[in-house]
Structure formats: structure tokens, C-alpha cells
Design a protein around this motif. Sequence first.
Motif, short mmCIF file in Angstrom:
data_model
loop_
_atom_site.label_atom_id
_atom_site.label_comp_id
_atom_site.label_asym_id
_atom_site.label_seq_id
_atom_site.Cartn_x
_atom_site.Cartn_y
_atom_site.Cartn_z
N LYS A 119 0.83 -1.20 0.00
CA LYS A 119 0.00 0.00 0.00
C LYS A 119 0.87 1.26 0.00
O LYS A 119 0.60 2.22 -0.74
CB LYS A 119 -0.93 0.00 1.22
CG LYS A 119 -1.92 1.14 1.23
CD LYS A 119 -2.86 1.08 2.42
CE LYS A 119 -3.95 0.06 2.23
NZ LYS A 119 -5.01 0.18 3.27
N ILE A 120 1.94 1.26 0.80
CA ILE A 120 2.86 2.40 0.85
C ILE A 120 3.55 2.57 -0.49
O ILE A 120 3.65 3.69 -1.03
CB ILE A 120 3.90 2.23 1.98
CG1 ILE A 120 3.21 2.29 3.35
CG2 ILE A 120 4.98 3.29 1.89
CD1 ILE A 120 4.11 1.90 4.50
N ASP A 121 4.03 1.45 -1.04
CA ASP A 121 4.71 1.51 -2.35
C ASP A 121 3.80 2.07 -3.43
O ASP A 121 4.20 2.95 -4.21
CB ASP A 121 5.19 0.12 -2.76
CG ASP A 121 6.39 -0.36 -1.96
OD1 ASP A 121 7.06 0.48 -1.33
OD2 ASP A 121 6.67 -1.58 -1.97
N CYS A 122 2.57 1.57 -3.47
CA CYS A 122 1.63 2.00 -4.52
C CYS A 122 1.22 3.46 -4.35
O CYS A 122 0.97 4.16 -5.34
CB CYS A 122 0.39 1.11 -4.52
SG CYS A 122 0.70 -0.58 -5.07
N ALA A 123 1.16 3.92 -3.10
CA ALA A 123 0.71 5.29 -2.85
C ALA A 123 1.81 6.32 -3.09
O ALA A 123 1.54 7.42 -3.59
CB ALA A 123 0.20 5.41 -1.42
N LEU A 124 3.05 5.97 -2.75
CA LEU A 124 4.11 6.99 -2.75
C LEU A 124 5.11 6.87 -3.89
O LEU A 124 5.55 7.88 -4.44
CB LEU A 124 4.86 6.96 -1.41
CG LEU A 124 4.04 7.36 -0.19
CD1 LEU A 124 4.90 7.28 1.06
CD2 LEU A 124 3.48 8.76 -0.34
N LEU A 125 5.50 5.64 -4.24
CA LEU A 125 6.55 5.49 -5.25
C LEU A 125 6.18 6.09 -6.60
O LEU A 125 7.03 6.73 -7.24
CB LEU A 125 6.94 4.02 -5.41
CG LEU A 125 7.91 3.46 -4.36
CD1 LEU A 125 8.18 1.98 -4.62
CD2 LEU A 125 9.22 4.24 -4.34
N PRO A 126 4.94 5.95 -7.07
CA PRO A 126 4.62 6.55 -8.38
C PRO A 126 4.77 8.07 -8.40
O PRO A 126 5.28 8.62 -9.38
CB PRO A 126 3.15 6.15 -8.60
CG PRO A 126 2.99 4.89 -7.82
CD PRO A 126 3.83 5.09 -6.59
N ILE A 127 4.35 8.75 -7.33
CA ILE A 127 4.47 10.22 -7.34
C ILE A 127 5.92 10.66 -7.20
O ILE A 127 6.36 11.59 -7.88
CB ILE A 127 3.58 10.86 -6.23
CG1 ILE A 127 3.59 12.38 -6.36
CG2 ILE A 127 4.02 10.42 -4.85
CD1 ILE A 127 2.97 12.91 -7.61
N ILE A 128 6.70 9.95 -6.34
CA ILE A 128 8.12 10.28 -6.23
C ILE A 128 8.83 10.00 -7.56
O ILE A 128 9.65 10.80 -8.03
CB ILE A 128 8.79 9.48 -5.09
CG1 ILE A 128 8.15 9.83 -3.74
CG2 ILE A 128 10.29 9.77 -5.04
CD1 ILE A 128 8.66 8.98 -2.59
N ALA A 129 8.50 8.86 -8.16
CA ALA A 129 9.10 8.50 -9.44
C ALA A 129 8.74 9.51 -10.52
O ALA A 129 9.58 9.89 -11.35
CB ALA A 129 8.66 7.10 -9.85
N GLY A 130 7.48 9.96 -10.54
CA GLY A 130 7.06 10.95 -11.52
C GLY A 130 7.81 12.25 -11.37
O GLY A 130 8.26 12.85 -12.36
N LEU A 131 7.96 12.70 -10.13
CA LEU A 131 8.70 13.94 -9.89
C LEU A 131 10.17 13.78 -10.26
O LEU A 131 10.78 14.70 -10.81
CB LEU A 131 8.55 14.34 -8.42
CG LEU A 131 7.16 14.81 -7.98
CD1 LEU A 131 7.10 14.97 -6.47
CD2 LEU A 131 6.79 16.12 -8.65
#
Length: 525
Positions: free
Chosen positions: A72-84
Motif C-alpha cells: 500500500k505504501i509503495d503504490c501510494a508513494l513510489l509513483p508520485i516520487i518517481a514521476g517527480l
Amino acid sequence: MSDIKKSTDIQHTISIAGGEFADAENVLSTVISPNGQEIQINFNDVDEAMKYADDAAGIEIPPQEEKKLLRKIDCALLPIIAGLMSCNLMDKTTSSYAALMGLKTDLNMTAKDYTWVGSSFYLGYLVFQYPSTICLQKFPLSKALGTIVVLWGAILMLHAATSNAAGFIALRVILGAFESAMSPAYILLTSQWWKKEEQFMRSCIWVGIQGLGTLLGAGISYGLYTHRGVTGHAFESWRLLYIITGVITIVLGFISLIHVPDIPTKAWFLNSTEKKYVVARIRNNQQGFGNHHLKMKQVKEAFSDVASYILFFYGMSYAIPNGSFTNFGTILLHQDFGFTSAQSLLMSFVGGGIDVIFPPLVALICGRFLGNRRLLAAIIVNSIVFVGMCLLNFTHHKGSKLAGYFTFYMATAVLACVASVVSSNVAGSSKKTTVTTIYFIGYAVGNIIGPQTFTTAPYNGAKIAMLVSFAVGTGCLTSLYCIYMKRNNQRDAHKLAMGDKYEVPENIEFTDLTDKENPEFRYSL
């Protein structure tokens, strides 16, 4: 009501009620640091996670629940950090693409002017590195990060309105000032949300995913170049490139503002039980969520720690080649290897692909075959890149030189390793802020130097500078590994010698002690 007790013969108690610290200004505690010094703690100035320590005390997380929470943490945070992070690199490489799309001609840039397009960005980055990192510590992390990203995107769009080299370079300085907060913010987020043993892989993901920025930037540039060309339009293709990338950045900035919580216990995507699990999970990190007060004692420790200076020199050693490739990569492919402008843009896809795939692959290999010794993996990879730079410098066959050129992108895995080292091996909020600043100042200095090494074709001086840089970087990583291993061995020996007299200080992980002050802290190798 909760008691916090410390080791040795010194005992002290503090009352905590309702998340607030009773009479905290008058309550001082003492901890014996690994070097034998007595460290006094004001419990009014501990980590934010201490407020939630009671609720999470004694919690054992079922393995299946922890896996579910981690996903849940990975799915919530990694995409936005990766996008930035992708926007980060896309922005930096945009100038390299724009140079092939008529930027230099339209703005009457000389060769010297263009070298300052790369270096000027990092002048702003350098000057504002410490203020921006302090801003991340003093203010809610999500709000500060999202606001900065939106402003950064607006500045990026303004590049399209410039009419001369001086105005363009001035905007690069301002852009660098805003972007100086990005990577420190990702490091802070990584230390807040993931356990030490999880941080290398997550760092590899968000650092490596910047390759998507290369792929997206190269794709947009190639499309504009082939369908609109360099001339024949009142609104030049390179100007449109900056507008497109700026809009993407602004959209991600607003998403970050809304989506990313300031601390894990305020996460909208976690239920009350999962919030307790998050606090329990990070106990072994011997770090919490952070402290908003700037502590000069920790700042001084950061400047007295030899590891800080090694990180500075590693940051510089990586950034000299990075500044070169970011601004002159496609130009080198065009002029030195003989590819056409369109082919040079397409070749950027190879580097972007390596960026995306290689760092997580290294993390997987590290976990399976190297006992999760991330620094050892970094030393091996950096040595391979050094060999690649030898191929680029000393061979004449086009294929071997090109292979050497592309090994540079493998160094992204090393950059991810060092980001995870700063995240997991530097404790104490003010010390972490300061060490992060020292590291990224080295990174900024290297990126200023890198473009200046490109004087005239065939750029032999620049190639030698890249070779020397990776040799120095390998030495820095080896030194860090030895220092951290020695410190761990000394702490383990001290704990063994104490025997039954040594007690684990309760809740010491949330007292905002530095890695040198906390006897329970162990460095990740």
C-alpha cells in the motif's frame, strides 16, 4: 502514562500524556553515546514519532499484514516520487535536446554561452541548497515539496519566452534554486516511510525511474524535431518543448500537494491500525519522522564527521560526468560518434532504458548474492563504469567506445545507493539536513565543473575528467564502507563487553539522537 528508561546505572523517567510532554522543559535525560560521552536529551525536542510511541508500543505486525501495508505504501508513494524524479531529469536533459532543435541559433548562443546553460543551473542549485533543505525540515514536508514543484514548473515554462542567451541563463539559475529541494525531499520521504533494509530498493526505483524522464523527453523532442523541424514555424519547436515539460511538472506538483502526507500518521490512505504499524515498523531505523527544530550541536557534528566530506567528494565525482552527459550527451553522439541529430535523439532511449532497468536489478542482485551490502554493490558497479570510461577514452573502435559511453548510465544504481546511505546512515534531523546539504553541494559543484570540461571537439579533456571522476568515486565508496564497518564492529564489541549491564534504552529511537550519539544505531553497509 509511559516511562522511558535508559541504559547503564543512570535511570530517568518522563511522563507522556495525550501525546504531549509534561513539564518537558525541566526534564533532562542522559544517554551514554558509543564513544562514552554523556548526551543530555530535552524531551521537549524529540522526534515527532515519539507522540505516537505509546500507541505503537509492543505491537507485533503479522507478516501478511506487513506485506499488505508495504504494498500500500509503495503504490501510494513510489509513483508520485518517481514521476517527480522523472521530471527532474527531463528538465535537465531538455537543454541538450533543445540544442539540436535550434536553441543555440535562435538565441545567438556562442559555444561558451551554452556551457553556462548547464553550469548556471547548478549555481542556483548550489546557493539555495541549504535554505531549501532547511525549508523541508522547518515546514510540513508535503506542502513545501508540492509548492516548490509548482513554482519550478512555472519557471520551466518561462524558458519558452526568452529572446537571448542572458535571459535564458538567468532562468536556469532560478530553476536550479527551486530544484535544489527535490532530491533531499525524496531522501527524507524514504527515511520516513521505509525500513532500512527496504530503502535501497526504493531508492533504486525512484532514482532509476528518472530514465522515464529521459525516454519521455527524448520522445517529445524527437516528435517535435521530425514533425515540426527546426525552422519554418513562428513558434519554435524547442520553445514548445519547454512548455510541454513545464505543464507536466505543474500537474505533478499539484498532485503531490494533495496526495503526499506530511508524516505517515497523517496518511489518508492508511487506517488507524496501519498508522500504528508504520510507527512500529520504523523503530529499527533508529530514526523517526523528523524534528522541526534546527539543532546547532547536530550541525557541528555533521561538519566534524569525516563521512560527510566523503559524501561531498563522491557527489562531486558523480556530478562531473553527469553535468557533461546531461548537457553534451546528444552533442557528443552527434559530433564524436557521427550520428545525425535525429539519431542522437533516438540514442537517448538506450540510456533511459538502462536508467530504468539497471538500478532495481542491482538491488535484487545485492539482496540475493551480497547479503544486502549496498555499498559493496556500489563499489562493483562504479568500477565497471570506470572500465567503460577507459573504453571511451582509449579505444578506437566505434562499438567499444559506444559501449563505454553507455556504461555511464549504470552509475545511476550507485547514485541510488548513496541516496539510501544518506537516508539510513545519518540520524538526527538537523544532522541529516546538514549532511544532505553537504552531499548535494558536492553534486552541484561537480555539475558546474562538468560542462566546462567540454571545450572543443573531440572533447578529450572532458573524457579524461570523467575517467578520473569515477576512479575517485570508487575510492570514496570504499572508504565509506570501511568506516561504517569499523563503527559497527566497535559498537558490537562494546555491547558484548557490557554483557548483562547493557540494556536497550526504551524509545531511544524517537529521541532525535544522531547516529554518533545513539548506542543502538547501526550503519547499513
